[in-house]
Design a protein around this motif. Structure first.
Motif, PDB file in Angstrom:
ATOM      1  N   PRO A 129     -42.422 -23.616   9.241  1.00 40.34           N
ATOM      2  CA  PRO A 129     -43.419 -23.598   8.188  1.00 40.34           C
ATOM      3  C   PRO A 129     -44.171 -24.624   8.249  1.00 40.34           C
ATOM      4  O   PRO A 129     -45.461 -24.073   7.937  1.00 40.34           O
ATOM      5  CB  PRO A 129     -42.547 -23.055   7.185  1.00 40.34           C
ATOM      6  N   GLU A 130     -44.130 -25.878   8.418  1.00 41.61           N
ATOM      7  CA  GLU A 130     -44.642 -27.229   7.583  1.00 41.61           C
ATOM      8  C   GLU A 130     -45.690 -27.587   8.891  1.00 41.61           C
ATOM      9  O   GLU A 130     -46.967 -28.060   8.297  1.00 41.61           O
ATOM     10  CB  GLU A 130     -44.015 -28.967   7.210  1.00 41.61           C
ATOM     11  N   ASN A 131     -45.828 -26.644  10.062  1.00 36.54           N
ATOM     12  CA  ASN A 131     -46.579 -26.962  11.025  1.00 36.54           C
ATOM     13  C   ASN A 131     -47.746 -25.323  10.707  1.00 36.54           C
ATOM     14  O   ASN A 131     -48.620 -25.914  11.840  1.00 36.54           O
ATOM     15  CB  ASN A 131     -46.297 -27.364  12.608  1.00 36.54           C
ATOM     16  N   TYR A 132     -47.588 -24.444   9.864  1.00 39.15           N
ATOM     17  CA  TYR A 132     -48.463 -23.505   9.773  1.00 39.15           C
ATOM     18  C   TYR A 132     -50.181 -23.652   9.888  1.00 39.15           C
ATOM     19  O   TYR A 132     -51.530 -23.386  10.817  1.00 39.15           O
ATOM     20  CB  TYR A 132     -48.486 -22.528   9.238  1.00 39.15           C
ATOM     21  N   PRO A 133     -50.185 -25.113   8.752  1.00 42.07           N
ATOM     22  CA  PRO A 133     -51.972 -24.804   8.242  1.00 42.07           C
ATOM     23  C   PRO A 133     -52.197 -25.627   9.938  1.00 42.07           C
ATOM     24  O   PRO A 133     -53.738 -25.705   9.941  1.00 42.07           O
ATOM     25  CB  PRO A 133     -51.776 -26.322   7.476  1.00 42.07           C
ATOM     26  N   TYR A 134     -51.919 -26.504  10.848  1.00 40.66           N
ATOM     27  CA  TYR A 134     -51.718 -27.079  11.922  1.00 40.66           C
ATOM     28  C   TYR A 134     -52.217 -26.022  12.446  1.00 40.66           C
ATOM     29  O   TYR A 134     -53.482 -26.399  13.432  1.00 40.66           O
ATOM     30  CB  TYR A 134     -51.109 -28.200  12.478  1.00 40.66           C
ATOM     31  N   ILE A 135     -51.349 -25.179  13.484  1.00 38.96           N
ATOM     32  CA  ILE A 135     -51.637 -24.080  14.195  1.00 38.96           C
ATOM     33  C   ILE A 135     -53.278 -23.025  13.984  1.00 38.96           C
ATOM     34  O   ILE A 135     -53.976 -23.213  14.411  1.00 38.96           O
ATOM     35  CB  ILE A 135     -50.878 -23.409  14.705  1.00 38.96           C
ATOM     36  N   TRP A 136     -52.909 -23.045  12.726  1.00 40.22           N
ATOM     37  CA  TRP A 136     -54.290 -22.239  12.395  1.00 40.22           C
ATOM     38  C   TRP A 136     -55.783 -22.575  11.677  1.00 40.22           C
ATOM     39  O   TRP A 136     -56.443 -22.161  12.582  1.00 40.22           O
ATOM     40  CB  TRP A 136     -54.348 -22.183  10.472  1.00 40.22           C
ATOM     41  N   PHE A 137     -55.394 -24.016  12.209  1.00 43.81           N
ATOM     42  CA  PHE A 137     -56.850 -25.191  12.532  1.00 43.81           C
ATOM     43  C   PHE A 137     -57.290 -24.697  13.949  1.00 43.81           C
ATOM     44  O   PHE A 137     -58.373 -24.876  14.180  1.00 43.81           O
ATOM     45  CB  PHE A 137     -56.302 -26.421  11.485  1.00 43.81           C
ATOM     46  N   ALA A 138     -56.772 -24.913  14.843  1.00 40.52           N
ATOM     47  CA  ALA A 138     -56.441 -25.012  15.974  1.00 40.52           C
ATOM     48  C   ALA A 138     -57.410 -23.120  16.420  1.00 40.52           C
ATOM     49  O   ALA A 138     -57.620 -23.750  16.992  1.00 40.52           O
ATOM     50  CB  ALA A 138     -55.072 -25.003  16.603  1.00 40.52           C
ATOM     51  N   ARG A 139     -56.807 -22.540  15.611  1.00 41.52           N
ATOM     52  CA  ARG A 139     -57.257 -21.027  15.820  1.00 41.52           C
ATOM     53  C   ARG A 139     -58.719 -20.898  15.399  1.00 41.52           C
ATOM     54  O   ARG A 139     -59.575 -20.607  15.860  1.00 41.52           O
ATOM     55  CB  ARG A 139     -56.253 -20.507  15.032  1.00 41.52           C
ATOM     56  N   PHE A 140     -58.797 -22.091  13.885  1.00 42.45           N
ATOM     57  CA  PHE A 140     -59.998 -21.897  13.705  1.00 42.45           C
ATOM     58  C   PHE A 140     -61.162 -22.711  14.368  1.00 42.45           C
ATOM     59  O   PHE A 140     -61.937 -22.671  14.624  1.00 42.45           O
ATOM     60  CB  PHE A 140     -60.018 -22.646  12.482  1.00 42.45           C
ATOM     61  N   LEU A 141     -60.754 -23.722  14.922  1.00 44.25           N
ATOM     62  CA  LEU A 141     -61.698 -25.054  15.568  1.00 44.25           C
ATOM     63  C   LEU A 141     -61.673 -23.915  17.458  1.00 44.25           C
ATOM     64  O   LEU A 141     -63.568 -24.246  17.618  1.00 44.25           O
ATOM     65  CB  LEU A 141     -60.559 -26.065  16.524  1.00 44.25           C
ATOM     66  N   MET A 142     -61.136 -22.989  18.178  1.00 45.24           N
ATOM     67  CA  MET A 142     -61.002 -22.396  18.850  1.00 45.24           C
ATOM     68  C   MET A 142     -62.396 -21.610  18.269  1.00 45.24           C
ATOM     69  O   MET A 142     -63.204 -21.434  19.284  1.00 45.24           O
ATOM     70  CB  MET A 142     -60.345 -22.009  19.302  1.00 45.24           C
ATOM     71  N   THR A 143     -61.842 -20.534  17.411  1.00 48.29           N
ATOM     72  CA  THR A 143     -62.819 -19.263  16.951  1.00 48.29           C
ATOM     73  C   THR A 143     -64.006 -19.857  16.775  1.00 48.29           C
ATOM     74  O   THR A 143     -64.923 -19.596  17.326  1.00 48.29           O
ATOM     75  CB  THR A 143     -62.605 -18.983  16.148  1.00 48.29           C
ATOM     76  N   ALA A 144     -64.333 -21.774  16.024  1.00 44.93           N
ATOM     77  CA  ALA A 144     -65.613 -21.816  15.759  1.00 44.93           C
ATOM     78  C   ALA A 144     -66.348 -22.140  17.054  1.00 44.93           C
ATOM     79  O   ALA A 144     -67.889 -21.850  17.393  1.00 44.93           O
ATOM     80  CB  ALA A 144     -65.505 -23.646  14.392  1.00 44.93           C
ATOM     81  N   ILE A 145     -65.938 -22.667  18.048  1.00 48.15           N
ATOM     82  CA  ILE A 145     -66.126 -23.246  19.356  1.00 48.15           C
ATOM     83  C   ILE A 145     -66.994 -22.127  20.004  1.00 48.15           C
ATOM     84  O   ILE A 145     -67.910 -22.034  20.209  1.00 48.15           O
ATOM     85  CB  ILE A 145     -65.347 -23.908  19.821  1.00 48.15           C
TER      86      ILE A 145
END
Lengths: 534, 31
Positions: free
Chosen positions: A493-509
């Motif tokens: 659970p403590e890694n959820y924000p980082y995984i979401w950030f990775a997904r956000f970064l990919m979507t943004a690109i």
């Protein structure tokens, strides 16, 4: 007053013709350099040892024939077709294959995937450069055992702080050097940069690889106290077939996945390299030469180094554990320990990691070229400006990959881009090229200028077998790992924000690329015409 | 190393070597 002598001006970027490859051998080696990567020397032996040994080669060759070779010809064909219209990337290529406004946006995925993969792949390549330097300076020679070597790697990556490393300074220095070298090669252009480096780099990987194979093959039984720890038993561990593995669908998936990664199909890079061919250049024989060069490097060199030497020093049981921990454990934790024991190990360690670095760097260049070509072809950026833009973006976007490595940031990107994305894109391109563009047009396009005739059976394979195979592969991955990864089942659970950030970064690109494609098509409306039907 | 292991290894390596040699020979002899 004398008039200042006027120097002839270089033609504006927009009026400069697209570059072309210098020689046929150059294009074959550049394509081979794209395919030969770190995976040839680390991923393949691990996959083979884990999935039935010699029996793994059966699904491996089946996938090679039914997916690897057809997709490779298709991608060379699409690339040369796009180059004819002045487009080096898939938005332009798809636009001419399918007269639909959506085609160019689907094509944007062919820039998104290689660029996204490049962001984290450069970081992995930089580890090999760092370990080559550590071998030369003897930095890891005092690390006592496997556990300590794992700590050494973790500290280098900034995941923990210990006596070996503190902070992120060292990984960033090597990342900076890696991206710097890549940018410099890209800025020199297709012939002076990519082709020249490939003409030198590919033979260098073969020479270093052959030297390492010779070293490993002449080891015999390094420790007479353990007669079962030998090179021959290492070969046995790697090649003895376990036929029961063939009943396991995971083995077939692993073999197909390996073919995808090793031939770099579905990445969007082959199309860009092929766009620099001339209209009548052969793609059939050149493509086949490329894949055979890659297979030679993977099976005849990669298959004879890492696993046999690990068995020779650690025995079968421990090698099995290492293989199950993955390619990186084998490459960065087990191999340095072996180089501590190997005669002249410091030199061979330097060579081993330098081999991985050259192989990785050449693949990085290929991953960067679609974005380079997009900026040059559609926005008329000069070569240097495009290279600096791509290099700068890579460095900036790699920051979270480095800092959040321990939170699974890189793994998340790797699954969606390097595993799922490439298969999805391969499926899309085969549908567009074979079915939308029409089978006989596609077949004619591939065969144009061919130096050898493709057996007619491949016409059937390209139409039906390869797409069906890809659907099965996509379905299997989605229903297996895909769902777990999508819903973060194995994520702390403590890694959820980082995984979401990775997904956000990919979507943004991805959305930035959609926008850039939109802008490019608006700007170049006069230049981009509809294809004249064949 | 078992006999089957040797067979798999040799067949894999020889077939890739033949394919590689054939493609390069064809390329080098093509005018």
């Amino acid at each position: 007053m004398t008039k200042k002598k006027q120097t002839p001006r270089k033609p504006e970027a927009s009026h400069r013709p697209r570059e072309k490859w210098g020689t046929r051998m150059g294009v074959v080696l550049a394509m081979a350099a794209n395919a030969i990567g770190i995976g040839n020397f680390l991923r393949f032996p691990v996959q083979c040892a884990q999935n039935g040994g010699g029996a793994f080669m059966i699904p491996y060759f089946v996938a090679f024939l039914l997916i690897g070779i057809p997709l490779m010809w298709i991608e060379w064909g699409i690339g040369r077709f796009g180059g004819k219209y002045g487009h080096g990337t898939t938005p332009g290529m798809f636009h001419y294959l399918w007269s639909h406004p959506a085609a160019k946006y689907i094509g944007a995925i062919g820039i998104f995937l290689p660029f996204g993969i490049l962001i984290y792949y450069n970081y992995i390549v930089s580890w090999t450069l760092a370990y080559s330097a550590f071998s030369l300076t003897g930095k890891y020679l005092s690390v006592p055992d496997h556990h300590a070597m794992v700590e050494f790697l973790a500290a280098y990556q900034g995941r923990v702080h210990n006596e070996y490393f503190t902070g992120y300074m060292t990984p960033f220095i090597f990342l900076f050097i890696t991206i710097g070298v890549m940018t410099w090669i890209l800025s020199r252009g297709v012939v002076k940069g990519i082709e020249t480096v490939a003409i030198w780099g590919v033979p260098v990987t073969f020479v270093i690889g052959a030297l390492l194979v010779w070293r490993v093959a002449t080891l015999g039984t390094p420790d007479p106290a353990y007669p079962d720890r030998s090179f021959l038993n290492g070969l046995g561990f790697m090649w003895n077939p376990d036929f029961s593995a063939l009943k396991d669908s995971k083995v077939w998936l692993a073999a197909t996945g390996q073919i995808f990664f090793t031939l770099s199909v579905g990445f969007g890079c082959i199309q860009t390299y092929a766009s620099y061919l001339s209209e009548k250049d052969d793609v059939v024989l050149s493509g086949l030469a490329t894949v055979s060069t890659n297979e030679f490097s993977e099976v005849l060199i990669g298959g004879f180094i890492a696993i046999p030497v690990t068995v020779a020093y650690f025995g079968v049981a421990e090698t099995m554990q290492i293989a199950h921990s993955g390619s990186f454990d084998l490459g960065f934790n087990a191999m340095p320990l072996i180089f501590q024991k190997l005669p002249a190990g410091q030199i061979f360690g330097t060579l081993w990691f330098f081999l991985l670095f050259i192989a990785g760097l050449l693949s990085s260049i290929a991953l960067a070229q679609p974005m380079m070509a997009f900026l040059q072809d559609e926005f008329k950026l000069s070569r240097r400006s495009a290279a600096v833009t791509v290099g700068g973006l890579c460095l900036f976007l790699a920051i979270p990959v480095v800092i959040f490595l321990r939170h699974g940031f890189l793994d998340e990107m790797d699954f969606w881009l390097g595993t799922f994305g490439v298969v999805l894109f391969a499926f899309v391109e085969i549908i567009l090229f074979i079915w939308v563009f029409k089978p006989h047009n596609a077949w004619k396009e591939i065969q144009m200028g061919a130096d050898i005739k493709i057996p007619r059976i491949f016409f059937f394979i390209m139409q039906y077998v390869t797409p069906a195979y890809l659907i099965i592969l996509l379905g299997a991955w989605l229903s297996g790992d895909g769902m777990d990864i999508l819903f973060m089942k194995n994520v702390q659970p403590e890694n959820y924000p980082y995984i979401w950030f990775a997904r956000f970064l990919m979507t943004a690109i991805l959305f930035t690329l959609f926008f850039l494609v939109f802008v490019a098509w608006r700007q170049n409306k006069h230049r981009i015409q509809q294809r004249i039907p064949a | 190393m078992t006999l089957a292991g040797w067979i798999f290894m040799i067949v894999s390596c020889v077939s890739i070597t033949i394919l590689t040699a054939y493609t390069y020979w064809k390329m080098l002899t093509k005018k």
